[in-house]
Write an enzyme that holds these catalytic residues in place. Sequence first.
Site, PDB file in Angstrom:
ATOM      1  N   ASP A   1      45.477  -5.813 -47.319  1.00  0.00           N
ATOM      2  CA  ASP A   1      46.017  -6.234 -46.020  1.00  0.00           C
ATOM      3  C   ASP A   1      47.503  -5.839 -46.012  1.00  0.00           C
ATOM      4  O   ASP A   1      48.089  -5.597 -47.068  1.00  0.00           O
ATOM      5  CB  ASP A   1      45.847  -7.756 -45.912  1.00  0.00           C
ATOM      6  CG  ASP A   1      46.702  -8.393 -44.846  1.00  0.00           C
ATOM      7  OD1 ASP A   1      46.570  -7.982 -43.674  1.00  0.00           O
ATOM      8  OD2 ASP A   1      47.500  -9.281 -45.167  1.00  0.00           O
TER       9      ASP A   1
ATOM     10  N   ASP B   1      50.458  -7.202 -43.422  1.00  0.00           N
ATOM     11  CA  ASP B   1      51.429  -8.273 -43.167  1.00  0.00           C
ATOM     12  C   ASP B   1      51.170  -9.499 -44.029  1.00  0.00           C
ATOM     13  O   ASP B   1      50.104 -10.087 -43.983  1.00  0.00           O
ATOM     14  CB  ASP B   1      51.379  -8.666 -41.690  1.00  0.00           C
ATOM     15  CG  ASP B   1      51.977  -7.589 -40.805  1.00  0.00           C
ATOM     16  OD1 ASP B   1      51.260  -7.080 -39.931  1.00  0.00           O
ATOM     17  OD2 ASP B   1      53.157  -7.227 -41.021  1.00  0.00           O
TER      18      ASP B   1
ATOM     19  N   GLU C   1      56.446 -11.095 -41.771  1.00  0.00           N
ATOM     20  CA  GLU C   1      56.316 -11.905 -40.548  1.00  0.00           C
ATOM     21  C   GLU C   1      57.604 -12.649 -40.185  1.00  0.00           C
ATOM     22  O   GLU C   1      58.141 -12.472 -39.094  1.00  0.00           O
ATOM     23  CB  GLU C   1      55.159 -12.908 -40.694  1.00  0.00           C
ATOM     24  CG  GLU C   1      53.794 -12.265 -40.813  1.00  0.00           C
ATOM     25  CD  GLU C   1      53.287 -11.631 -39.526  1.00  0.00           C
ATOM     26  OE1 GLU C   1      52.170 -11.126 -39.501  1.00  0.00           O
ATOM     27  OE2 GLU C   1      54.043 -11.638 -38.518  1.00  0.00           O
TER      28      GLU C   1
ATOM     29  N   GLY D   1      47.105 -10.530 -34.144  1.00  0.00           N
ATOM     30  CA  GLY D   1      47.423  -9.533 -33.116  1.00  0.00           C
ATOM     31  C   GLY D   1      48.647  -9.934 -32.326  1.00  0.00           C
ATOM     32  O   GLY D   1      48.632 -10.992 -31.674  1.00  0.00           O
ATOM     33  N   GLY D   2      49.674  -9.089 -32.358  1.00  0.00           N
ATOM     34  CA  GLY D   2      50.909  -9.440 -31.651  1.00  0.00           C
ATOM     35  C   GLY D   2      50.727  -9.554 -30.158  1.00  0.00           C
ATOM     36  O   GLY D   2      51.256 -10.470 -29.523  1.00  0.00           O
TER      37      GLY D   2
ATOM     38  N   GLU E   1      47.964 -10.240 -28.535  1.00  0.00           N
ATOM     39  CA  GLU E   1      47.175 -11.456 -28.271  1.00  0.00           C
ATOM     40  C   GLU E   1      48.031 -12.701 -28.434  1.00  0.00           C
ATOM     41  O   GLU E   1      47.908 -13.673 -27.698  1.00  0.00           O
ATOM     42  CB  GLU E   1      45.981 -11.506 -29.227  1.00  0.00           C
ATOM     43  CG  GLU E   1      44.942 -10.418 -29.011  1.00  0.00           C
ATOM     44  CD  GLU E   1      45.328  -9.053 -29.577  1.00  0.00           C
ATOM     45  OE1 GLU E   1      44.525  -8.121 -29.483  1.00  0.00           O
ATOM     46  OE2 GLU E   1      46.458  -8.910 -30.125  1.00  0.00           O
TER      47      GLU E   1
ATOM     48  N   HIS F   1      54.993  -6.367 -25.856  1.00  0.00           N
ATOM     49  CA  HIS F   1      54.505  -5.944 -27.165  1.00  0.00           C
ATOM     50  C   HIS F   1      54.908  -4.509 -27.473  1.00  0.00           C
ATOM     51  O   HIS F   1      55.269  -4.181 -28.611  1.00  0.00           O
ATOM     52  CB  HIS F   1      52.980  -6.098 -27.251  1.00  0.00           C
ATOM     53  CG  HIS F   1      52.466  -5.887 -28.628  1.00  0.00           C
ATOM     54  ND1 HIS F   1      51.647  -4.847 -28.992  1.00  0.00           N
ATOM     55  CD2 HIS F   1      52.709  -6.580 -29.783  1.00  0.00           C
ATOM     56  CE1 HIS F   1      51.392  -4.902 -30.283  1.00  0.00           C
ATOM     57  NE2 HIS F   1      52.015  -5.953 -30.785  1.00  0.00           N
TER      58      HIS F   1
ATOM     59  N   LYS G   1      58.486  -4.732 -28.516  1.00  0.00           N
ATOM     60  CA  LYS G   1      58.555  -5.327 -29.857  1.00  0.00           C
ATOM     61  C   LYS G   1      58.154  -4.325 -30.931  1.00  0.00           C
ATOM     62  O   LYS G   1      58.775  -4.221 -31.981  1.00  0.00           O
ATOM     63  CB  LYS G   1      57.650  -6.578 -29.901  1.00  0.00           C
ATOM     64  CG  LYS G   1      57.479  -7.194 -31.259  1.00  0.00           C
ATOM     65  CD  LYS G   1      56.193  -6.697 -31.926  1.00  0.00           C
ATOM     66  CE  LYS G   1      56.074  -7.224 -33.330  1.00  0.00           C
ATOM     67  NZ  LYS G   1      54.888  -6.665 -34.042  1.00  0.00           N
TER      68      LYS G   1
ATOM     69  N   THR H   1      45.520  -5.893 -39.088  1.00  0.00           N
ATOM     70  CA  THR H   1      45.481  -6.175 -37.658  1.00  0.00           C
ATOM     71  C   THR H   1      46.654  -5.495 -36.953  1.00  0.00           C
ATOM     72  O   THR H   1      46.630  -5.285 -35.738  1.00  0.00           O
ATOM     73  CB  THR H   1      45.552  -7.704 -37.444  1.00  0.00           C
ATOM     74  OG1 THR H   1      44.344  -8.299 -37.933  1.00  0.00           O
ATOM     75  CG2 THR H   1      45.745  -8.073 -35.996  1.00  0.00           C
TER      76      THR H   1
ATOM     77  N   ASP I   1      46.443 -12.310 -47.615  1.00  0.00           N
ATOM     78  CA  ASP I   1      47.445 -13.389 -47.756  1.00  0.00           C
ATOM     79  C   ASP I   1      47.063 -14.643 -47.011  1.00  0.00           C
ATOM     80  O   ASP I   1      47.672 -15.710 -47.208  1.00  0.00           O
ATOM     81  CB  ASP I   1      48.806 -12.912 -47.238  1.00  0.00           C
ATOM     82  CG  ASP I   1      48.784 -12.749 -45.716  1.00  0.00           C
ATOM     83  OD1 ASP I   1      49.598 -13.409 -45.043  1.00  0.00           O
ATOM     84  OD2 ASP I   1      47.932 -11.987 -45.205  1.00  0.00           O
TER      85      ASP I   1
HETATM   86  C1  XBP Z   1      48.989  -9.602 -39.187  1.00  0.00           C
HETATM   87  C2  XBP Z   1      48.913  -9.678 -37.717  1.00  0.00           C
HETATM   88  C3  XBP Z   1      49.680  -8.667 -36.904  1.00  0.00           C
HETATM   89  C4  XBP Z   1      51.186  -8.914 -37.030  1.00  0.00           C
HETATM   90  C5  XBP Z   1      51.928  -8.360 -35.832  1.00  0.00           C
HETATM   91  O1  XBP Z   1      48.300  -8.422 -39.545  1.00  0.00           O
HETATM   92  O2  XBP Z   1      48.226 -10.544 -37.190  1.00  0.00           O
HETATM   93  O3  XBP Z   1      49.259  -8.856 -35.572  1.00  0.00           O
HETATM   94  O4  XBP Z   1      51.429 -10.314 -37.038  1.00  0.00           O
HETATM   95  O5  XBP Z   1      51.647  -6.975 -35.733  1.00  0.00           O
HETATM   96  P1  XBP Z   1      47.631  -8.275 -41.032  1.00  0.00           P
HETATM   97  P2  XBP Z   1      51.287  -6.397 -34.287  1.00  0.00           P
HETATM   98  O6  XBP Z   1      46.150  -8.095 -40.762  1.00  0.00           O
HETATM   99  O7  XBP Z   1      48.285  -7.050 -41.628  1.00  0.00           O
HETATM  100  O8  XBP Z   1      47.940  -9.529 -41.811  1.00  0.00           O
HETATM  101  O9  XBP Z   1      52.316  -6.939 -33.321  1.00  0.00           O
HETATM  102  O10 XBP Z   1      51.358  -4.890 -34.443  1.00  0.00           O
HETATM  103  O11 XBP Z   1      49.891  -6.908 -33.999  1.00  0.00           O
HETATM  104 MG    MG Z   2      48.062 -10.657 -43.502  1.00  0.00          MG
END
Ligand code: XBP
Ligand code: MG
Length: 240
Positions: free
Chosen positions: A12, A14, A21, A55-56, A58, A82, A85, A123, A180
């Site tokens: 993964d 983030d 984050e 999802g940012g 969302e 978004h 951002k 994501t 994580d």
């Molecule tokens: C974590 C998420 C991502 C990020 C924001 O992704 O939920 O949406 O918080 O990125 P991961 P975007 O699966 O890597 O933990 O704004 O591009 O969605």
């Molecule tokens: Mg993650």
Amino acid sequence: MSREDWAAVVFDVDGTLVDSERDGHRLAFNAAFASAGLPYRWDVAEYGDLLGVAGGRERLTGYLESKGHPPEQVAQFAAALHADKTRRLRWMVAQGAISPRPGVRELILDLALAGVRLAVATTGSREWVAPLLGKLFGATTFPVVVTGDDVPAKKPDPAAYLKVLTELGLPAADVLAVEDSAVGLRAALAAGLDCVVVANDYTRGQDFTGALAVYPGFARFRSDRSGPVRGLSVFARSAR
Ligand code: XBP
Ligand code: MG
């Protein structure tokens, strides 16, 4: 069942490869709010709650709705915020503002040297994921990268992991996921993968039922010679 070797490991992004984050995405969201003349600023605690939505875009949609924005305007407004951002996060990546989690580069090197295939299931948006992986880990380290843009549904839906399995040409039983969060763990388990959780400040204490192992950081993961994955990189299967 205690496994000792894996044909591939899927990371993964983030919170796992990078602790992105709190001091990355959150600041980019707040800068986009400021640029749009909105009074919203997500503090560390509030953003932690909002992370329950993967999802940012969302996340923004739900937040704007909660703030009473006209429903017919929310989708377009969230998309515009978004996009801004994402541009800001891409700039932060280019400036080196996002760093790998301690110990993750060493684990990736262990695995690569042991012939374990590597992939990413995130994501996050490809617009910032691709430059981040290239800058921090090298453009060829992860031959398979699936982002939130590549699948119809985001975590905890298993779509990203199922697409990684297809692109690897491997059964779920031969692949380990490293996540994580509870959201990510559920996605990996739903796709049939075993999953190790390396928790962080935002996810520590979440329900990690079903995880093969839970570690506070990568140093303990790599040094574990007694747990269910017993120092993963040491027992990795050679490339198929
Ligand atoms: C974590 C998420 C991502 C990020 C924001 O992704 O939920 O949406 O918080 O990125 P991961 P975007 O699966 O890597 O933990 O704004 O591009 O969605
Ligand atoms: Mg993650």
